[in-house]
Design a protein around this motif. Structure first.
Motif, PDB file in Angstrom:
ATOM      1  N   GLN A 123      41.147   1.462  92.420  1.00  0.00           N
ATOM      2  CA  GLN A 123      40.708   2.234  91.252  1.00  0.00           C
ATOM      3  C   GLN A 123      41.507   1.830  90.018  1.00  0.00           C
ATOM      4  OE1 GLN A 123      41.297   6.449  91.511  1.00  0.00           O
ATOM      5  NE2 GLN A 123      40.565   6.735  89.413  1.00  0.00           N
ATOM      6  N   GLN A 124      42.830   1.906  90.149  1.00  0.00           N
ATOM      7  CA  GLN A 124      43.681   1.540  89.025  1.00  0.00           C
ATOM      8  C   GLN A 124      43.498   0.069  88.669  1.00  0.00           C
ATOM      9  OE1 GLN A 124      44.756   3.477  91.473  1.00  0.00           O
ATOM     10  NE2 GLN A 124      45.367   5.345  90.407  1.00  0.00           N
ATOM     11  N   TYR A 125      43.349  -0.726  89.705  1.00  0.00           N
ATOM     12  CA  TYR A 125      43.240  -2.162  89.468  1.00  0.00           C
ATOM     13  C   TYR A 125      42.009  -2.466  88.627  1.00  0.00           C
ATOM     14  CZ  TYR A 125      43.478  -7.157  90.401  1.00  0.00           C
ATOM     15  OH  TYR A 125      43.567  -8.519  90.267  1.00  0.00           O
TER      16      TYR A 125
ATOM     17  N   ARG B 282      50.703  -8.367  91.364  1.00  0.00           N
ATOM     18  CA  ARG B 282      49.539  -7.507  91.142  1.00  0.00           C
ATOM     19  C   ARG B 282      48.552  -7.543  92.296  1.00  0.00           C
ATOM     20  NH1 ARG B 282      47.691 -10.160  86.763  1.00  0.00           N
ATOM     21  NH2 ARG B 282      48.798  -8.924  85.223  1.00  0.00           N
ATOM     22  N   GLU B 283      48.295  -8.738  92.831  1.00  0.00           N
ATOM     23  CA  GLU B 283      47.247  -8.868  93.848  1.00  0.00           C
ATOM     24  C   GLU B 283      47.551  -8.026  95.085  1.00  0.00           C
ATOM     25  OE1 GLU B 283      44.440 -10.264  93.085  1.00  0.00           O
ATOM     26  OE2 GLU B 283      45.430 -10.550  91.152  1.00  0.00           O
ATOM     27  N   TYR B 284      48.842  -7.767  95.293  1.00  0.00           N
ATOM     28  CA  TYR B 284      49.258  -6.983  96.457  1.00  0.00           C
ATOM     29  C   TYR B 284      48.710  -5.567  96.380  1.00  0.00           C
ATOM     30  CZ  TYR B 284      52.677  -4.696  99.593  1.00  0.00           C
ATOM     31  OH  TYR B 284      53.295  -3.977 100.569  1.00  0.00           O
TER      32      TYR B 284
ATOM     33  N   GLN C 177      52.102  -6.766  84.596  1.00  0.00           N
ATOM     34  CA  GLN C 177      52.158  -6.558  86.039  1.00  0.00           C
ATOM     35  C   GLN C 177      52.330  -5.062  86.332  1.00  0.00           C
ATOM     36  OE1 GLN C 177      52.093  -8.445  88.823  1.00  0.00           O
ATOM     37  NE2 GLN C 177      51.674 -10.378  87.781  1.00  0.00           N
ATOM     38  N   CYS C 178      51.655  -4.584  87.395  1.00  0.00           N
ATOM     39  CA  CYS C 178      51.774  -3.176  87.756  1.00  0.00           C
ATOM     40  C   CYS C 178      53.242  -2.803  87.947  1.00  0.00           C
ATOM     41  CB  CYS C 178      51.058  -2.876  89.057  1.00  0.00           C
ATOM     42  SG  CYS C 178      49.457  -3.639  89.208  1.00  0.00           S
TER      43      CYS C 178
ATOM     44  N   HIS D 227      46.465   2.713  81.875  1.00  0.00           N
ATOM     45  CA  HIS D 227      45.675   1.721  82.597  1.00  0.00           C
ATOM     46  C   HIS D 227      44.479   1.249  81.794  1.00  0.00           C
ATOM     47  CE1 HIS D 227      47.446   3.608  86.478  1.00  0.00           C
ATOM     48  NE2 HIS D 227      48.261   2.720  85.942  1.00  0.00           N
ATOM     49  N   LYS D 228      44.203   1.954  80.735  1.00  0.00           N
ATOM     50  CA  LYS D 228      43.048   1.537  79.937  1.00  0.00           C
ATOM     51  C   LYS D 228      43.485   1.005  78.578  1.00  0.00           C
ATOM     52  CE  LYS D 228      39.154   4.171  81.655  1.00  0.00           C
ATOM     53  NZ  LYS D 228      38.539   5.516  81.515  1.00  0.00           N
TER      54      LYS D 228
END
Lengths: 257, 417, 155
Positions: free
Chosen positions: C70-72, C61-63, C84-85, C149-150
């Protein structure tokens, strides 16, 4: 006669040289001495926390290039549903790569059994992967030394040396091994060796949503996984085979095979 | 597709990576090594223990054992995912594996059989090579023949009375050493299975012994069968008066000899058959009595799913019926043929029930796998691990025997040791 | 040899010598007994490095954080933040150079892995808010109504 003697002598020479070299290669003491590693990879699985979404399987297959549609997998999820009549129903369709989305239990041969909510006594998911045993029976039986245990306890397969006899597959009591659909050599989970050796988590641990899977180092007393294994009640699978498996489970149930 | 998926059907709870990985070729492997070992033991009965009645059979059995010897490793090679890497077991043998020593045990055994053959046929080689050497303008074929037989003499042309005596002694020693090695070779095939602790059906220390006994049974049966067939052919040749110079008998004479040999060997066959069955039953009873964790699933396989294969085909048709056939007084050639074929079939079914039966249940002990032998091949894999592959393996020793018979004449040999 | 009886033995010895000599050429130099002894450590050392050299595909994720902030930030704090994305978008490998765009999986299959209701009270699964995919607006992609994402209900 002279020529013959010379022949005899040279033959003897070649044989002794060959034997000596062969034996020397068999036993190299310096390798064994310089071995003590300060890492012992272990795994800790909390069966309670597995939601059966199969995202770990998906990640594993993509990370380790196991063709996604094939039915084999380095790691898989099993579902156990215990009904009030005392029966154990279990399945692991497609290794669980697409998650468990239905209450129907896969009976194989195209048959399914739907289990109603009222009948369920308990149910749970159990992720499985290679146990990286301390005494791996799969390694013991490899006739050519194509599978072996690295210093940190992880069992690896040499794809360039494997002859594909399948003896290791038969010898594993956990059924973790299979023939790679593409490379056709024996294949198994190796704790994402390329990732852990770079300090990353394994693909399945990273993908796991509820932290059911954890990777640890048994030789590091400060490792939280080690602490759990040392201080809490943990369980291993099929201990009776004497392989000393190194994947520990918490919240496991006796019905797990 | 994953190896094994084509012929495996799973039922109930089976681990996703489980398939019937060891299929028909692994059934053929112990079957063939069994024949090798059995044929050799039969020939040694004459050479070592001096069972005179087996004299005719002995030489024949040895050459046949040699032919089988070349075929025995073929199933394994065909089964390997990388047949050409098979040589690795000589390069980096890992002796903690039961398979690793295969190459060595097998080659040692091969060397013994080949040496024994060499001593028996040494005189014959010299007798062919020397006149050819003298002969002036050899044809191309004769040149070839000359070179082959020259090589076969290994440079020894001494066939004096004294040296032949030494040959005989060597034969006796080799045949003696050969018996334990042949037993070992096959018992060891049993060990390959018996030592797999993950497999509930295979894991028993009796496995090597069971394998040896059934190996001898099958070896004797095959020798008897082939012996009868060759004798019948000789009879036909003789009755057609196409009598070649080296077979001077009449049909009646041949028949007398044939019957005698068959009766003799049948006795040994029965003895080993009894030993094999008792051991197998002991194993079965023991499993049922101790009833450890795996027994539930084993019972459902043995008495349920594989009942026909085990009790009807293997024990009934393959053991009991030939047993009665051989025991009934007044053994005839025809009955012997039926009996030996059934015995061979029975031993084959035993291998099948061990190899395929051992994979008929899952490691979960809660699921089953069904094996479907690929009959019509649609690619190389389904050919070699299907009916075609198995049949080729089965036919190969006969073809090889035919070829070897040209080098080691089995029947026209006058003065025997 | 004075005694011809040993001829076959010579042949055998010759063959053994050939195999031993072949070993010298064929067996890789780093093949030997390593840390775990002959029973478990008989192997080609170089293979360990071959495994270590396998390409890492999942970045974590941190990548994504810097480029897709925005998404993060949108997803953080929601119940979906634990996912995880790359579980939903596939392995990033060398993204954005290769592949330049990650796949967006809008299939219902992705969501029902977790949200198809299973009555298993003894696991976390039983506690995730679930729907019956056959009844909950079948045929329409979940993201038509829900923001993944929400992890939100439609407003």
């Amino acid at each position: 006669m002279k020529r013959r003697d010379f022949f005899k002598l040279s033959l003897k020479g070649v044989i002794t040289a060959g034997l000596a070299k062969g034996l020397f290669e068999l036993v190299k003491p310096e390798h064994i001495l310089a071995s003590t590693s300060n890492i012992r990879r272990v795994f800790l699985i909390d069966a309670q926390e597995c939601c059966g979404c199969g995202l770990c399987i998906k990640a594993c297959k993509l990370e380790n290039e196991i063709p996604y549609e094939s039915s084999v997998s380095r790691t898989w999820i099993e579902r156990y549903v215990l009904t009030k009549d005392g029966k154990v129903h279990a399945d692991a369709t497609n290794a669980g790569k697409d998650g468990f989305t239905s209450t129907k239990i896969d009976l194989g041969m195209g048959k399914y059994k739907d289990i109603k909510k009222e009948d369920i006594k308990k149910a749970f998911f159990v992720p499985k992967l290679c146990n990286q045993c301390e005494n791996p029976s799969c390694v013991q039986v490899c006739p050519v030394g194509a599978t072996y245990q690295a210093a940190d306890g992880v069992v690896l397969v040499d794809r360039k040396w494997c002859i594909g006899c399948g003896y290791c597959i038969m010898a594993c009591p956990y059924g973790v091994r299979f023939f790679h659909p593409k490379y056709r050599t024996a294949e198994k989970c190796n704790f994402c060796y390329h990732r852990i050796s770079k300090g990353l988590k394994t693909a399945c641990v990273q993908a796991c949503v509820f932290g059911s899977r954890k990777l640890g180092n048994l030789k590091d007393p400060n490792d939280p996984v080690t602490k759990t294994i040392m201080t809490e009640r943990v369980w291993v699978l099929k201990e009776e085979y004497g392989t000393k498996p190194q994947v520990y489970y918490t919240n496991l149930s006796m019905e797990v095979r | 597709m994953v190896h094994g998926e084509v012929w495996t059907i799973k039922e109930l709870f089976v681990y996703p990576n489980e398939f019937i990985y060891w299929s028909i070729q692994i059934v053929m492997y112990p079957f063939m090594t069994g024949l090798v070992a059995g044929a050799f033991v039969l020939s040694s009965l004459y050479h070592v223990f001096g069972v005179k009645q087996l004299k005719d059979m002995a030489r024949f059995a040895l050459v046949f054992s040699f032919a089988l010897l070349f075929v025995a490793p073929m199933p394994i090679v065909l089964h390997l995912q990388f047949p050409f890497r098979g040589f690795n077991i000589f390069m980096t043998p890992h002796f903690t594996s039961a398979i690793a020593a295969f190459g060595i045990v097998f080659s040692a055994y091969g060397a013994i059989v080949a040496s024994e053959l060499w001593f028996i046929y040494r005189k014959h080689f010299v007798e062919i090579a020397l006149p050819l050497k003298e002969k002036q303008d050899k044809t191309l074929f004769e040149w070839f023949k000359y070179l082959v037989f020259c090589a076969l003499t290994l440079g020894v042309y001494d066939i004096s009375e004294e040296s032949l005596k030494r040959d005989e002694k060597a034969i006796k020693i080799l045949a003696g050493v050969g018996i334990p090695v042949a037993m070992f070779l096959h018992g060891y095939a049993g060990f390959i299975f018996g030592s797999v602790k993950a497999n509930a059906l295979w894991m028993t220390p009796l496995m090597p012994v069971i394998f040896i006994m059934s190996a001898i049974v099958s070896g004797i049966a095959l020798c008897m069968l082939t012996y009868i067939v060759t004798m019948e052919i000789r009879k036909i040749l003789v009755s057609r008066k196409k009598k070649p110079s080296h077979m001077p008998q009449t049909t009646e004479e041949i028949k007398g000899v044939e019957m005698h040999v068959i009766k003799m060997t049948a006795r040994y066959l029965l003895f080993f058959l009894i030993a094999a069955i008792s051991l197998e039953l002991l194993d079965l009873i023991f499993r049922g009595y101790t009833a450890v964790k795996s027994w539930d699933v084993l019972r459902s396989v043995i008495y349920g799913r594989d009942f026909v294969d085990i009790f009807i085909l293997q024990y009934g048709l393959g053991n009991l019926v030939p047993f009665i056939l051989f025991l009934m007084p007044g053994l005839t050639i025809r009955r012997a043929v039926v009996g030996t074929i059934l015995v061979l079939f029975g031993v084959f079914m035993m291998r099948w029930n061990v190899v395929i039966g051992g994979q008929a249940f899952s490691l979960t002990f809660a699921g089953y796998m069904h094996y479907h032998l690929p009959i019509i091949p649609h690619d190389w894999e389904t050919f070699k691990e299907g009916l075609g592959g198995a049949l080729s393996i089965f036919i190969m020793p006969f073809v090889l025997f035919w070829i070897f018979n040209k080098i080691f004449p089995v029947f026209s040999f006058e003065k025997s040791h | 040899m004075k005694n011809h009886v040993f001829r076959p033995l010579l042949v055998v010895i010759g063959l053994v010598a050939i195999v031993l000599i072949a070993r010298l050429f064929i067996v890789p130099k780093d093949f030997g007994v390593w840390e775990r002894g002959y029973m478990y450590g008989w192997h080609r050392k170089g293979n360990e490095d071959e495994w270590k050299a396998v390409k890492v595909k999942f970045q974590g994720r941190e990548y994504c954080k810097d480029c897709h902030s925005q998404q993060y930030s949108q997803i953080s704090g929601t119940p979906h933040f634990r996912i995880q994305c790359e579980n939903c978008h596939g392995p990033a490998i060398d993204h954005p150079s290769d592949p330049p765009k990650l796949n967006i999986d809008r299939r219902r299959d992705l969501c029902i892995r977790c949200h198809s209701y299973l009555p298993y009270p003894t696991t976390v699964r039983g506690k995730i808010k679930g729907i019956n995919p056959d009844e909950h607006n079948p045929g329409i992609e979940c993201v038509m109504c829900h923001n993944p994402h929400k992890a939100s209900k439609p407003i």
